[in-house]
Design an enzyme around this catalytic site. Structure first.
Site, PDB file in Angstrom:
ATOM      1  N   ASP A   1       2.780  -1.741  -4.603  1.00 28.19           N
ATOM      2  CA  ASP A   1       0.840  -1.026  -3.954  1.00 28.19           C
ATOM      3  C   ASP A   1       0.207  -1.980  -5.624  1.00 28.19           C
ATOM      4  O   ASP A   1       0.623  -2.715  -5.876  1.00 28.19           O
ATOM      5  CB  ASP A   1       0.374  -0.100  -4.941  1.00 28.19           C
ATOM      6  CG  ASP A   1      -0.506   0.818  -3.688  1.00 28.19           C
ATOM      7  OD1 ASP A   1      -0.443   1.584  -3.025  1.00 28.19           O
ATOM      8  OD2 ASP A   1      -1.338   0.517  -4.693  1.00 28.19           O
ATOM      9  N   ILE A   2      -1.049  -2.593  -6.037  1.00 30.80           N
ATOM     10  CA  ILE A   2      -2.302  -2.721  -6.606  1.00 30.80           C
ATOM     11  C   ILE A   2      -1.640  -2.350  -7.947  1.00 30.80           C
ATOM     12  O   ILE A   2      -2.289  -2.379  -8.552  1.00 30.80           O
ATOM     13  CB  ILE A   2      -3.691  -3.261  -5.828  1.00 30.80           C
ATOM     14  CG1 ILE A   2      -4.242  -4.165  -6.957  1.00 30.80           C
ATOM     15  CG2 ILE A   2      -4.031  -2.105  -5.090  1.00 30.80           C
ATOM     16  CD1 ILE A   2      -5.567  -5.160  -6.360  1.00 30.80           C
ATOM     17  N   ARG A   3      -1.577  -0.611  -7.205  1.00 30.53           N
ATOM     18  CA  ARG A   3      -1.555   1.048  -8.440  1.00 30.53           C
ATOM     19  C   ARG A   3      -0.643   0.681  -8.810  1.00 30.53           C
ATOM     20  O   ARG A   3       0.535   0.598  -7.980  1.00 30.53           O
ATOM     21  CB  ARG A   3      -2.510   1.471  -7.623  1.00 30.53           C
ATOM     22  CG  ARG A   3      -4.229   2.021  -7.630  1.00 30.53           C
ATOM     23  CD  ARG A   3      -3.788   2.963  -7.185  1.00 30.53           C
ATOM     24  NE  ARG A   3      -3.381   3.510  -6.005  1.00 30.53           N
ATOM     25  CZ  ARG A   3      -3.711   4.801  -5.696  1.00 30.53           C
ATOM     26  NH1 ARG A   3      -3.390   6.114  -6.463  1.00 30.53           N
ATOM     27  NH2 ARG A   3      -3.051   4.755  -3.733  1.00 30.53           N
TER      28      ARG A   3
ATOM     29  N   ILE B   1      -4.628  10.759  10.343  1.00 26.15           N
ATOM     30  CA  ILE B   1      -3.791  11.387   9.916  1.00 26.15           C
ATOM     31  C   ILE B   1      -3.807  12.523   8.762  1.00 26.15           C
ATOM     32  O   ILE B   1      -4.475  12.011   7.504  1.00 26.15           O
ATOM     33  CB  ILE B   1      -2.032  10.033   9.001  1.00 26.15           C
ATOM     34  CG1 ILE B   1      -2.726   9.284  10.097  1.00 26.15           C
ATOM     35  CG2 ILE B   1      -1.658  10.625   9.061  1.00 26.15           C
ATOM     36  CD1 ILE B   1      -1.837   9.019  11.248  1.00 26.15           C
TER      37      ILE B   1
ATOM     38  N   ASP C   1      -0.631  -7.341  -5.528  1.00 29.22           N
ATOM     39  CA  ASP C   1      -2.462  -7.208  -4.255  1.00 29.22           C
ATOM     40  C   ASP C   1      -2.535  -7.823  -3.208  1.00 29.22           C
ATOM     41  O   ASP C   1      -1.595  -9.032  -3.638  1.00 29.22           O
ATOM     42  CB  ASP C   1      -2.897  -8.053  -5.619  1.00 29.22           C
ATOM     43  CG  ASP C   1      -4.276  -8.238  -4.786  1.00 29.22           C
ATOM     44  OD1 ASP C   1      -4.344  -8.326  -3.583  1.00 29.22           O
ATOM     45  OD2 ASP C   1      -5.473  -8.320  -5.587  1.00 29.22           O
TER      46      ASP C   1
ATOM     47  N   TYR D   1     -14.606  -1.565   9.050  1.00 29.04           N
ATOM     48  CA  TYR D   1     -13.109  -1.163   9.654  1.00 29.04           C
ATOM     49  C   TYR D   1     -12.640  -1.496  10.324  1.00 29.04           C
ATOM     50  O   TYR D   1     -11.652  -2.234  10.817  1.00 29.04           O
ATOM     51  CB  TYR D   1     -13.184   0.489   9.190  1.00 29.04           C
ATOM     52  CG  TYR D   1     -11.753   0.740   9.317  1.00 29.04           C
ATOM     53  CD1 TYR D   1     -11.192   0.184   8.004  1.00 29.04           C
ATOM     54  CD2 TYR D   1     -11.521   1.786   9.848  1.00 29.04           C
ATOM     55  CE1 TYR D   1      -9.684   1.199   8.101  1.00 29.04           C
ATOM     56  CE2 TYR D   1     -10.142   2.734  10.709  1.00 29.04           C
ATOM     57  CZ  TYR D   1      -9.155   1.897   9.241  1.00 29.04           C
ATOM     58  OH  TYR D   1      -7.701   2.725   9.458  1.00 29.04           O
TER      59      TYR D   1
ATOM     60  N   GLY E   1      -0.190   4.872  -0.868  1.00 25.44           N
ATOM     61  CA  GLY E   1      -1.615   5.503  -0.128  1.00 25.44           C
ATOM     62  C   GLY E   1      -0.963   7.129   0.613  1.00 25.44           C
ATOM     63  O   GLY E   1       0.162   7.109   0.368  1.00 25.44           O
TER      64      GLY E   1
ATOM     65  N   GLY F   1       0.912  -1.188  -0.275  1.00 26.79           N
ATOM     66  CA  GLY F   1      -0.078   0.029  -0.530  1.00 26.79           C
ATOM     67  C   GLY F   1       1.074   1.375   0.107  1.00 26.79           C
ATOM     68  O   GLY F   1       0.376   2.021   0.310  1.00 26.79           O
TER      69      GLY F   1
ATOM     70  N   LYS G   1     -10.647  -4.026  12.429  1.00 25.33           N
ATOM     71  CA  LYS G   1      -9.041  -3.634  12.659  1.00 25.33           C
ATOM     72  C   LYS G   1      -8.128  -4.435  14.186  1.00 25.33           C
ATOM     73  O   LYS G   1      -7.322  -4.541  14.600  1.00 25.33           O
ATOM     74  CB  LYS G   1      -8.967  -1.712  13.351  1.00 25.33           C
ATOM     75  CG  LYS G   1      -8.550  -1.177  11.605  1.00 25.33           C
ATOM     76  CD  LYS G   1      -7.228  -1.688  10.924  1.00 25.33           C
ATOM     77  CE  LYS G   1      -7.256  -0.846   9.679  1.00 25.33           C
ATOM     78  NZ  LYS G   1      -5.386  -0.335   9.321  1.00 25.33           N
TER      79      LYS G   1
HETATM   80  P1  NAD Z   1      -4.776   5.197   1.779  1.00 23.90           P
HETATM   81  O1  NAD Z   1      -6.139   4.608   1.551  1.00 23.90           O
HETATM   82  O2  NAD Z   1      -4.131   6.050   1.835  1.00 23.90           O
HETATM   83  O3  NAD Z   1      -4.168   3.702   1.273  1.00 23.90           O
HETATM   84  C1  NAD Z   1      -3.950   2.610   1.038  1.00 23.90           C
HETATM   85  C2  NAD Z   1      -3.370   1.954  -0.266  1.00 23.90           C
HETATM   86  O4  NAD Z   1      -3.550   0.127  -0.258  1.00 23.90           O
HETATM   87  C3  NAD Z   1      -3.454   2.931  -1.456  1.00 23.90           C
HETATM   88  O5  NAD Z   1      -2.872   3.104  -2.048  1.00 23.90           O
HETATM   89  C4  NAD Z   1      -4.363   1.648  -1.769  1.00 23.90           C
HETATM   90  O6  NAD Z   1      -3.943   1.503  -4.012  1.00 23.90           O
HETATM   91  C5  NAD Z   1      -3.283   0.057  -1.469  1.00 23.90           C
HETATM   92  N1  NAD Z   1      -4.565  -1.194  -1.594  1.00 23.90           N
HETATM   93  C6  NAD Z   1      -5.943  -0.600  -1.862  1.00 23.90           C
HETATM   94  N2  NAD Z   1      -5.932  -2.374  -1.830  1.00 23.90           N
HETATM   95  C7  NAD Z   1      -4.851  -3.420  -1.666  1.00 23.90           C
HETATM   96  C8  NAD Z   1      -3.945  -4.408  -1.896  1.00 23.90           C
HETATM   97  N3  NAD Z   1      -5.151  -5.317  -2.162  1.00 23.90           N
HETATM   98  N4  NAD Z   1      -3.149  -5.072  -2.373  1.00 23.90           N
HETATM   99  C9  NAD Z   1      -2.392  -4.079  -1.656  1.00 23.90           C
HETATM  100  N5  NAD Z   1      -2.305  -2.328  -2.397  1.00 23.90           N
HETATM  101  C10 NAD Z   1      -4.070  -1.920  -2.036  1.00 23.90           C
HETATM  102  O7  NAD Z   1      -4.721   4.644   3.652  1.00 23.90           O
HETATM  103  P2  NAD Z   1      -3.358   5.419   4.267  1.00 23.90           P
HETATM  104  O8  NAD Z   1      -4.204   6.306   4.871  1.00 23.90           O
HETATM  105  O9  NAD Z   1      -1.883   4.773   3.451  1.00 23.90           O
HETATM  106  O10 NAD Z   1      -3.549   3.800   5.731  1.00 23.90           O
HETATM  107  C11 NAD Z   1      -2.159   3.385   5.754  1.00 23.90           C
HETATM  108  C12 NAD Z   1      -2.439   2.105   7.009  1.00 23.90           C
HETATM  109  O11 NAD Z   1      -2.997   3.166   7.700  1.00 23.90           O
HETATM  110  C13 NAD Z   1      -4.258   1.283   6.831  1.00 23.90           C
HETATM  111  O12 NAD Z   1      -3.865  -0.004   7.399  1.00 23.90           O
HETATM  112  C14 NAD Z   1      -4.812   2.112   7.454  1.00 23.90           C
HETATM  113  O13 NAD Z   1      -5.788   1.499   8.392  1.00 23.90           O
HETATM  114  C15 NAD Z   1      -4.130   2.707   8.483  1.00 23.90           C
HETATM  115  N6  NAD Z   1      -4.587   4.232   9.619  1.00 23.90           N
HETATM  116  C16 NAD Z   1      -4.631   5.601   8.645  1.00 23.90           C
HETATM  117  C17 NAD Z   1      -5.007   6.602   9.186  1.00 23.90           C
HETATM  118  C18 NAD Z   1      -5.358   7.581   7.955  1.00 23.90           C
HETATM  119  O14 NAD Z   1      -5.069   9.029   8.685  1.00 23.90           O
HETATM  120  N7  NAD Z   1      -4.572   7.706   7.273  1.00 23.90           N
HETATM  121  C19 NAD Z   1      -5.613   6.572  10.767  1.00 23.90           C
HETATM  122  C20 NAD Z   1      -4.998   5.394  11.434  1.00 23.90           C
HETATM  123  C21 NAD Z   1      -5.369   4.172  10.601  1.00 23.90           C
HETATM  124  N1  SER Z   2      -8.486   8.300   9.670  1.00 24.97           N
HETATM  125  C1  SER Z   2      -9.179   6.753   8.934  1.00 24.97           C
HETATM  126  C2  SER Z   2      -9.742   6.640   8.622  1.00 24.97           C
HETATM  127  O1  SER Z   2     -10.880   8.476   9.182  1.00 24.97           O
HETATM  128  C3  SER Z   2      -8.480   6.489  10.703  1.00 24.97           C
HETATM  129  O2  SER Z   2      -8.605   5.437  10.567  1.00 24.97           O
HETATM  130  O3  SER Z   2     -10.623   5.424   8.178  1.00 24.97           O
END
Ligand code: NAD
Ligand code: SER
Length: 313
Positions: A34-36, A168, A49, A138, A11, A8, A142
């Protein structure tokens, strides 16, 4: 050194973690996946993936991986719209990563979330160890992910570690469809249009963190002395807690003409109402020295300055 793999990686968090790890360990030691497929990435990149177990094993063997930062997931709002997909990506992905780690001897970082809590969790000073009965898909994935990581550590001795991240806030890659996204969108709209329509109620308190602290937290936890970690997975970590009305007030100090109105999204409001107002993160502070640098005031000053420069305002 054995290499680091990020799932991922394109992201919101991955795109900045990748750069931080490249700076720390060198371009050749970080494998972003990443998947993309990105238009362009500096460093090693593979399309992967995380629900595809054999590709995951192949990639770990091919690059001699020693550590996996497993970030691929569907976030809360997307997961609520596509719950079956969320189970598949969030759970199958995590299981495959843990299996690859068990077989190939890797350590694993997996972010959990404030979403792992639910309406019966104490909302204020939410303890490290408490009731976890989340009501969103979700959150279900988690909590299950936290437990699975604990299981692999206890049963197989895999070095699993994790954080319960709050929302974040960042200015490099837009968020991927979460409930806390308003706290990012608001800065872009404030700088570009001078106004914002918020999808959460003005008094909805949630924990938040600025990206530099989030990146440092992940790296510091993975580098922490394992013998000092009692909780290992799913440490509560927070840097600030505020509601939409507070972030708007702070933005107005920099952009006095800024206005905000509200159009409540019942799905995301329902999710936010089930999450803590403010977590107690003393276990992270005691066990591995968690100490965030940014609060609402310093983060807002930095966000606005970066976005003003970017958009020529
Ligand atoms: P994001 O949605 O920005 O990025 C997720 C990435 O995963 C994307 O680039 C997507 O293309 C990729 N993805 C989706 N399906 C996939 C698959 N099957 N295989 C490989 N890649 C795949 O998410 P993020 O904000 O960067 O979050 C990263 C992690 O942190 C997640 O586990 C999320 O739950 C956790 N998290 C994020 C936040 C936040 O506020 N951003 C808060 C709490 C927890
Ligand atoms: N920023 C995340 C969400 O809102 C928290 O895990 O999904």
């Amino acid at each position: 050194m054995k290499k680091i793999l990020i799932t991922g990686a394109l992201g919101q968090i991955g795109s900045e973690l990748m750069v931080a790890l490249q700076k720390r360990h060198g371009f050749d030691n970080v494998v972003a996946t990443d998947i993309r497929k990105p238009p362009q990435v500096d460093g090693i990149f593979e399309v992967l993936d995380c629900t595809c177990s054999h590709r995951l094993h192949e990639t770990v063997i091919k690059h001699d991986i020693g550590t996996i930062y497993h970030l691929a997931a569907l976030l809360s709002a997307v997961a609520e719209a596509r719950p079956q997909d969320a189970w598949r990506v969030n759970m199958d992905g995590t299981l495959h990563v843990l299996e690859a780690a068990r077989i190939h001897g890797c350590s694993v970082f997996t972010p959990s979330s404030i979403g792992a809590f639910g309406p019966t969790t104490p909302a204020d000073n939410t303890p490290q160890d408490t009731i976890q009965r989340p009501t969103s898909m979700y959150g279900v994935t988690k909590v299950a992910g936290e437990l699975l990581c604990d299981y692999y550590a206890r049963r197989y001795g895999v070095d699993t570690r994790g954080l319960r991240y709050p929302g974040i806030i960042s200015n490099v890659t837009p968020p991927g469809g979460g409930t806390t996204d308003y706290a990012v969108d608001i800065y872009y709209s404030a700088v570009q249009q001078g106004k914002y329509t918020c999808f959460l109620r003005k008094d909805t308190f949630l924990d938040m963190m600025y990206m530099p602290d989030a990146i440092e937290a992940a790296i510091n936890l993975m580098e922490a002395d394992a013998s000092k970690l009692k909780h290992r997975n799913a440490f509560n970590v927070s840097a600030m807690s505020f509601a939409p009305e507070h972030i708007a007030t702070e933005i107005k100090k920099h952009l006095p003409g800024f206005t905000m109105d509200y159009q409540i999204d019942p799905v995301r409001q329902g999710i936010a109402d089930s999450w803590p107002n403010h977590m107690d993160d003393s276990a992270a502070r005691e066990e591995w020295g968690w100490s965030p640098k940014y609060d609402l005031v310093s983060m807002t000053a930095d966000m606005i300055s970066v976005l003003k420069n970017r958009f020529g305002k």
